[in-house]
Design a protein around this motif. Structure first.
Motif, PDB file in Angstrom:
ATOM      1  N   LYS A 116      39.988  42.151  47.253  1.00 33.26           N
ATOM      2  CA  LYS A 116      39.928  41.135  48.303  1.00 33.26           C
ATOM      3  C   LYS A 116      41.163  41.185  49.212  1.00 33.26           C
ATOM      4  CE  LYS A 116      41.324  37.790  44.777  1.00 33.26           C
ATOM      5  NZ  LYS A 116      40.825  36.668  43.954  1.00 33.26           N
ATOM      6  N   TRP A 117      42.311  41.550  48.624  1.00 31.42           N
ATOM      7  CA  TRP A 117      43.531  41.593  49.443  1.00 31.42           C
ATOM      8  C   TRP A 117      43.581  42.859  50.308  1.00 31.42           C
ATOM      9  CZ3 TRP A 117      44.700  36.958  49.821  1.00 31.42           C
ATOM     10  CH2 TRP A 117      44.612  36.093  48.726  1.00 31.42           C
ATOM     11  N   PHE A 118      42.953  43.934  49.836  1.00 28.68           N
ATOM     12  CA  PHE A 118      42.767  45.098  50.718  1.00 28.68           C
ATOM     13  C   PHE A 118      42.014  44.682  51.967  1.00 28.68           C
ATOM     14  CE2 PHE A 118      42.778  48.272  46.924  1.00 28.68           C
ATOM     15  CZ  PHE A 118      44.150  48.387  47.020  1.00 28.68           C
ATOM     16  N   LEU A 119      40.943  43.912  51.738  1.00 27.88           N
ATOM     17  CA  LEU A 119      40.083  43.473  52.834  1.00 27.88           C
ATOM     18  C   LEU A 119      40.870  42.625  53.844  1.00 27.88           C
ATOM     19  CD1 LEU A 119      36.466  42.232  52.153  1.00 27.88           C
ATOM     20  CD2 LEU A 119      37.843  41.211  53.938  1.00 27.88           C
ATOM     21  N   LEU A 134      42.410  32.704  53.746  1.00 29.68           N
ATOM     22  CA  LEU A 134      42.407  31.283  53.378  1.00 29.68           C
ATOM     23  C   LEU A 134      41.320  30.985  52.351  1.00 29.68           C
ATOM     24  CD1 LEU A 134      42.976  29.677  56.897  1.00 29.68           C
ATOM     25  CD2 LEU A 134      44.589  29.676  54.978  1.00 29.68           C
ATOM     26  N   PHE A 135      40.153  31.626  52.522  1.00 28.08           N
ATOM     27  CA  PHE A 135      39.054  31.427  51.572  1.00 28.08           C
ATOM     28  C   PHE A 135      39.451  31.917  50.175  1.00 28.08           C
ATOM     29  CE2 PHE A 135      35.436  33.154  49.235  1.00 28.08           C
ATOM     30  CZ  PHE A 135      34.600  32.039  49.172  1.00 28.08           C
ATOM     31  N   TYR A 136      40.066  33.094  50.107  1.00 28.99           N
ATOM     32  CA  TYR A 136      40.461  33.647  48.806  1.00 28.99           C
ATOM     33  C   TYR A 136      41.549  32.801  48.145  1.00 28.99           C
ATOM     34  CZ  TYR A 136      37.746  37.951  49.292  1.00 28.99           C
ATOM     35  OH  TYR A 136      36.729  38.870  49.396  1.00 28.99           O
ATOM     36  N   LEU A 137      42.485  32.268  48.961  1.00 31.51           N
ATOM     37  CA  LEU A 137      43.532  31.407  48.408  1.00 31.51           C
ATOM     38  C   LEU A 137      42.930  30.119  47.850  1.00 31.51           C
ATOM     39  CD1 LEU A 137      46.330  31.818  51.117  1.00 31.51           C
ATOM     40  CD2 LEU A 137      46.429  32.606  48.743  1.00 31.51           C
ATOM     41  N   HIS A 169      41.123  30.984  44.641  1.00 31.12           N
ATOM     42  CA  HIS A 169      42.102  31.205  43.571  1.00 31.12           C
ATOM     43  C   HIS A 169      42.637  29.880  43.039  1.00 31.12           C
ATOM     44  CE1 HIS A 169      45.190  33.248  41.269  1.00 31.12           C
ATOM     45  NE2 HIS A 169      46.125  32.512  41.860  1.00 31.12           N
ATOM     46  N   SER A 170      42.896  28.936  43.969  1.00 28.99           N
ATOM     47  CA  SER A 170      43.402  27.617  43.580  1.00 28.99           C
ATOM     48  C   SER A 170      42.374  26.871  42.730  1.00 28.99           C
ATOM     49  CB  SER A 170      43.733  26.815  44.846  1.00 28.99           C
ATOM     50  OG  SER A 170      44.110  25.513  44.526  1.00 28.99           O
ATOM     51  N   LYS A 171      41.092  26.938  43.118  1.00 28.67           N
ATOM     52  CA  LYS A 171      40.018  26.286  42.354  1.00 28.67           C
ATOM     53  C   LYS A 171      39.900  26.866  40.953  1.00 28.67           C
ATOM     54  CE  LYS A 171      36.637  24.568  45.697  1.00 28.67           C
ATOM     55  NZ  LYS A 171      35.273  24.776  46.242  1.00 28.67           N
TER      56      LYS A 171
END
Length: 415
Positions: free
Chosen positions: A261-264, A382-385, A388-390
């Protein structure tokens, strides 16, 4: 087959805009000729993705390649037509039929590969992109050289015949897969938040690629006075770096799924920076130089590999997590959706890009193009963060509940 098809797609860049201008086509019209391919590939991807199980993946692939090879040869004789509306209309018709054939083939091939290698989807897709990249690498310089040496017809006839000659080999090699029709729909797939955002990422990235095809060659010819053959070499930096980086990011995505996801995200942000420097944008007050342009394209190829390769496995894993059955039906839906989203961007890139280049110049048009990837990269990040928080909160809550249950078991029984 992918190599041959991508070469037929990319050979237009160095010389077709110039030929079309001679035939009376404006920049906007040239952009629309490039863009209509993507629009009809979009429609074909959605239709064929939904009906893949009924038609059969192998038959769809072979039929699509046969159509694509045949109309590529036909495109090579369009210069014999009179200039004006007849030439322009025939360009549109041939590109539309080619797009339908290619849409069928690419949807089927992605599904076959994902079915054959279910545990290494990103690696296999990255490996396939080596040949897509090689096609993009070889297409422009080969097209430019053949055009300068033999004229307009030879590049198309040679590559069209190559695609047709490869069909018997694929008939022998490709496996056939049987599957029950999928009960799911494109609508259910696209309304999954992660899938919807990943679709936006694909649109923004393909729009950037589509923008370059009709506009970069004209910019380079006018700005640096290069011939069609040398323009093809300018495209080489982008294609070559994409070819080399794609399998690497595919392998890393499969080995370390958490990094995917961070590559993306970071691939999108780097791509945005590249398009700001492509002109460069006038507010930066950097002089446009050929070496800088080639360097930016080189970096853009790496960032494209970083962000494009994870999109298919991200969509597929999200579909499986949300109840989609594992099989060729779901693979067809995901392949069709990826192809459709790529086509939307590939339509918007050249059509909107051609219009913007005419109105505000290449430098500003490229910067606006980069704004797409900047927005999609930030939104996806922002969506991935948030995700991750959830996950962390859920994990913490489960640990607390587990600890309370353990304590209750250990407490003495008063009764």
């Amino acid at each position: 087959m992918n190599l041959g098809c991508m070469m037929t797609y990319s050979i237009l860049g160095p010389f077709f805009p110039k030929e079309a201008e001679k035939k009376g086509a404006s920049n906007t019209m040239i952009g629309m000729i490039f863009g209509c391919y993507a629009l009809f590939e979009l429609l074909a991807s959605l239709v064929f993705g939904k009906h893949l199980v009924y038609i059969g993946a192998k038959f769809m692939f072979i039929a699509g390649m046969f159509i694509s090879g045949g109309v590529t040869i036909l495109f090579g004789v369009l210069d014999q037509l009179p200039e004006g509306p007849i030439f322009i209309t025939m360009c549109f018709l041939v590109r539309i039929v080619d797009a339908i054939g290619f849409g069928a083939a690419i949807t089927a091939s992605s599904s076959i590969l994902a079915k054959a290698f279910p545990n290494n989807v990103a690696t296999v897709m990255g490996s396939l992109e080596v040949f897509s990249g090689l096609g993009l690498v070889a297409g422009p310089p080969l097209g430019g050289v053949l055009y300068q040496s033999f004229g307009y017809e030879v590049p198309f006839i040679l590559l069209g015949c190559t695609v047709l000659l490869l069909i018997p080999l694929n008939l022998c090699i490709l496996p056939s897969y049987e599957s029950d029709p999928s009960q799911q729909s494109f609508w259910k797939l696209i309304t999954l938040p992660k899938v919807g955002l990943t679709a936006f990422v694909i649109i923004s990235l393909s729009s950037c690629f589509g923008f370059l095809d009709p506009n970069l060659s004209l910019f380079v010819m006018k700005k640096f006075g290069l011939s069609a053959g040398y323009v093809g070499l300018v495209f080489l930096g982008l294609s070559l770096s994409y070819t080399i980086s794609s399998p690497l990011f595919g392998l890393l995505s499969d080995k370390m799924p958490n990094l995917r996801k961070w590559f993306l995200v970071f691939g999108n942000l780097i791509t945005a920076g590249c398009y700001m420097l492509l002109g460069p944008i006038p507010v930066l007050h950097i002089k446009s130089q050929l070496w800088l342009l080639v360097l930016v394209l080189l970096v853009n190829g790496i960032s494209a590999g970083m962000s494009i390769i994870p999109t298919f496995p991200e969509m597929l894993s999200c579909a499986y997590e949300n109840g989609f059955e594992e099989g060729i039906g779901t693979l067809g839906l995901v392949s069709g959706l990826v192809g459709a989203m790529w086509s939307i961007g590939a339509f918007l890139g050249p059509t909107l890009g051609g219009f913007l280049c005419e109105k505000i110049g290449f430098e500003w048009a490229a910067a606006i193009q980069g704004l797409w990837t900047l927005i999609s990269g930030l939104v996806m990040g922002l969506f991935y963060l948030r995700e991750h928080s959830k996950t962390r909160r859920r994990s913490k809550a489960q640990n607390i509940v587990g600890t309370e249950e353990e304590q209750a078991v250990l407490l003495p029984n008063d009764s």
